[in-house]
Write a protein that holds these residues in place. Structure first.
Motif, PDB file in Angstrom:
ATOM      1  N   HIS A 472      24.157   9.844  -6.952  1.00  0.00           N
ATOM      2  CA  HIS A 472      23.397  11.056  -7.254  1.00  0.00           C
ATOM      3  C   HIS A 472      24.130  12.247  -6.637  1.00  0.00           C
ATOM      4  O   HIS A 472      24.359  12.295  -5.435  1.00  0.00           O
ATOM      5  CB  HIS A 472      21.983  10.927  -6.676  1.00  0.00           C
ATOM      6  CG  HIS A 472      21.017  11.929  -7.192  1.00  0.00           C
ATOM      7  ND1 HIS A 472      19.653  11.831  -6.993  1.00  0.00           N
ATOM      8  CD2 HIS A 472      21.196  13.060  -7.928  1.00  0.00           C
ATOM      9  CE1 HIS A 472      19.048  12.849  -7.558  1.00  0.00           C
ATOM     10  NE2 HIS A 472      19.966  13.613  -8.131  1.00  0.00           N
ATOM     11  N   TYR A 490      24.357  12.333 -12.132  1.00  0.00           N
ATOM     12  CA  TYR A 490      25.092  11.261 -11.467  1.00  0.00           C
ATOM     13  C   TYR A 490      26.589  11.425 -11.697  1.00  0.00           C
ATOM     14  O   TYR A 490      27.024  11.869 -12.761  1.00  0.00           O
ATOM     15  CB  TYR A 490      24.641   9.896 -11.994  1.00  0.00           C
ATOM     16  CG  TYR A 490      23.223   9.542 -11.605  1.00  0.00           C
ATOM     17  CD1 TYR A 490      22.945   8.986 -10.362  1.00  0.00           C
ATOM     18  CD2 TYR A 490      22.165   9.778 -12.483  1.00  0.00           C
ATOM     19  CE1 TYR A 490      21.640   8.654 -10.008  1.00  0.00           C
ATOM     20  CE2 TYR A 490      20.859   9.456 -12.142  1.00  0.00           C
ATOM     21  CZ  TYR A 490      20.603   8.898 -10.893  1.00  0.00           C
ATOM     22  OH  TYR A 490      19.319   8.576 -10.540  1.00  0.00           O
ATOM     23  N   GLY A 506      23.415   4.232  -7.269  1.00  0.00           N
ATOM     24  CA  GLY A 506      22.877   4.188  -8.615  1.00  0.00           C
ATOM     25  C   GLY A 506      23.570   3.134  -9.467  1.00  0.00           C
ATOM     26  O   GLY A 506      24.771   2.910  -9.350  1.00  0.00           O
ATOM     27  N   ALA A 551      18.060   3.512  -9.226  1.00  0.00           N
ATOM     28  CA  ALA A 551      18.433   3.898  -7.869  1.00  0.00           C
ATOM     29  C   ALA A 551      18.081   2.770  -6.896  1.00  0.00           C
ATOM     30  O   ALA A 551      16.965   2.233  -6.944  1.00  0.00           O
ATOM     31  CB  ALA A 551      17.724   5.180  -7.459  1.00  0.00           C
TER      32      ALA A 551
END
Length: 590
Positions: A472, A490, A506, A551
């Protein structure tokens, strides 16, 4: 002149001599019977004393363990957990710049530290950032002492059995001597040759009994010296602390004093295996030497009388890691003779056969193991009980073991991997295909049993692309960035490797064929073991087709970061494994 009176005198004289000889034999046997009675009484007394000692040791061991465990539980689950909770709250207050709150938390935290020795030296250093040495605290509080008492109980119970066996044998001797006395008595009744039959039979019984009694007296009752028992308990404590080298030294001393000390040989084998486990992924040659020493100790323990499921279980796994597949299979099958419900041993047997290229045999063993686990889970659910967590750990471990085999075949073993030498594995396409099938089946069955109590059904239509790892995006102030529509932004991570200290990673993927409402489960493994705190369970809320990002973080905390290591992330749809991928979080720079 008649000679008849002379013949009668000779017969009388011979009869009188026989009776005198018989009388001597009766007296001798009577003395032997008295000796046997004395030996029987002595053995019975020693058996009674050993039985009393065994009861005393058992009660003392139980009391020592119960009181000690209560003290350890208080220190760990009470004081230590409270200390860490307050310390975390203090750190959180620091992040909020609330110095007064942080000071209050730390003041209470420091008072709690005085409530248990676990939170004091040498078990705990609050500045180290490490957890207290619970194992060392256990050893010092009760474990070493209770282990010594338990060993003394076992040995005293064995003494009781051995002396009782001797006492019962002397009773048999007394019975035989009584029979011989009866035969000697009968031999004085007839005046013809039959008296020699009775006398001969009695004498034969006496000779056999005397030989048997002599052997019984001379056969020692084995007793491990007190020093050997103390050394064993010390070694057990060292092993519990995680100091296998020190444990081996103590077990060496115990076996020097008592060469047939089966428990000491077995635990020394476990200590050698522990050393092998520490190096099997990084220094295979050193690990192989430790494995050979462990196997020798397990064999010694078996020969010394500890031929049970545990020894053969460990021996089978040890031989598997050495690449001695035939010996491994034999030991595992021996363990299953003691307990057919040792499903982990059956999985080990299947793994051994798989590494040896015997795919059909391996498949049968694995199927039997899964059938047994499934039956246990089903029975528990039907009875309204919660199945033991060991069943989940079993299937998970089986999948990890198969995974480790792949790593070794690829020449990329992890430091935690346990697998045979690469050159001894049957690396064939059909073996690799079977391995991938097993991993999917094991993991899907594990999740299905855990959540539904039944085996997984047909594979869902979900089609998930290979995972892509992303992070992120953050600005210079560390704030997460979002686009105009409120979606997180991202950035791809090169080589699926994240920097140390990251709090969230992620997982990006393309998907199709998933309906809203289908069960979605994410499992995260770090260095080969699942971290349950990172597991996520939900219902699918995205569209049927598209791109998603998951996530992975400690959602319940803003303090903790993800530890360094190798992370394997798995996605399950309706309890079926549909995709998995691996990333790395780097170690902290020195």
């Amino acid at each position: 002149m008649s000679t008849e009176p002379i013949v009668q005198a000779a017969d009388f004289e011979a009869s009188d001599g026989f009776k005198r000889l018989t009388a001597i034999m009766i007296a001798t046997v009577t003395i032997l019977a008295a000796l046997a009675a004395f030996l029987q009484t002595d053995a019975g007394g020693k058996a009674t004393k050993a039985n009393r000692d065994a009861q005393t040791y058992a009660i003392e061991a139980l009391g020592t363990r119960a009181s000690g465990q209560a003290e350890v539980d208080y220190g760990w689950y009470g004081a230590a957990h409270s200390w860490y909770a307050l310390d975390t709250l203090a750190q959180s207050a620091d992040q909020r710049s609330d110095a007064d709150a942080a000071a209050r938390y730390r003041k209470v935290r420091d008072k709690i530290a005085k409530l248990s020795k676990l939170l004091d030296e040498p078990y705990f250093d609050p500045k180290s950032g490490l957890y207290p040495d619970e194992s060392g605290y256990q050893v010092d509080t009760y474990l070493e002492r209770s282990t010594e008492l338990s060993e003394r109980y076992i040995i005293s119970a064995q003494l009781n059995n051995n002396w009782n066996d001797k006492a019962n044998t002397y009773i048999v001797h007394l019975t035989l001597l009584a029979v011989s006395l009866a035969l000697y008595g009968l031999s004085t009744t007839p005046e013809n040759w039959t008296r020699w039959v009775f006398a001969g039979a009695g004498s034969l019984i006496v000779l056999v009994t005397v030989g048997w009694m002599t052997a019984t007296v001379l056969t020692p009752v084995q007793v491990n010296p007190d020093a050997a028992i103390s050394s064993y308990a010390k070694g057990y404590g060292q092993a519990w602390r995680g100091n296998p080298k020190d444990a081996i030294a103590s077990f060496d001393e115990a076996l020097k004093l008592a060469p047939n000390y089966a428990n000491a040989a077995y635990e020394r084998g476990n200590a050698h295996f522990s050393l092998a486990s520490d190096t099997i992924g990084t220094d295979p040659s050193a690990a192989q030497e430790e494995l050979r020493l462990a196997a020798a100790d397990f064999e010694t323990a078996r020969k010394a009388g500890k031929d049970d499921g545990s020894v053969n279980w460990n021996l089978g796994w040890d031989y598997y890691l050495l690449g001695f597949y035939e010996e491994s299979a034999t030991a595992s099958r021996r363990a299953l003779e003691f307990d057919p419900n040792l499903f982990a041993v059956r999985c080990n047997l299947g793994l051994t056969l798989l590494a040896d290229g015997k795919i059909d045999d391996a498949r049968r063993e694995y199927a039997e193991a899964v059938r047994g686990v499934t039956q246990r889970v089903t029975e528990a659910h039907d009875a309204g009980r919660e199945p033991p967590s060991s069943l989940w750990n079993l299937l998970d471990s089986c999948a990890i073991d198969v995974d480790n085999l792949v790593h070794r075949m690829d020449g990329e073993p992890r430091f935690w991997s346990q697998a045979p030498p690469r050159e001894l594995i049957e690396d064939k396409p059909e073996v690799r295909d079977e391995i991938q099938r097993l991993i999917t089946d094991f993991k899907s069955t594990l999740v299905a049993l855990e959540y539904t109590g039944k085996v997984s059904g047909e594979r869902p239509n979900a089609n998930i692309s290979a995972f892509r790892f992303v992070t992120h995006r953050q600005d210079e102030n560390g704030d997460y960035q979002y686009d105009n529509e409120g979606f997180a932004i991202y950035d791809p991570v090169e080589n699926a490797t994240f920097a140390n200290g990251i709090k969230k990673i992620g997982v990006e993927f393309d998907y199709q064929g998933i309906q809203k409402g289908q069960k979605e489960i994410w499992k995260v493994y770090r260095n080969g073991s699942e971290d349950p705190s990172l597991r996520v369970e939900a219902e699918w809320a995205l569209d049927e087709t598209g791109t998603g990002v998951k996530a992975i973080s400690f959602a319940y905390s803003s303090v903790f970061v993800l530890a360094s290591g190798e992370y394997t992330i798995e996605l399950y749809i309706d309890n079926y494994l549909v995709q998995r991928g691996t990333c790395i979080i780097e170690n902290a720079k020195e």
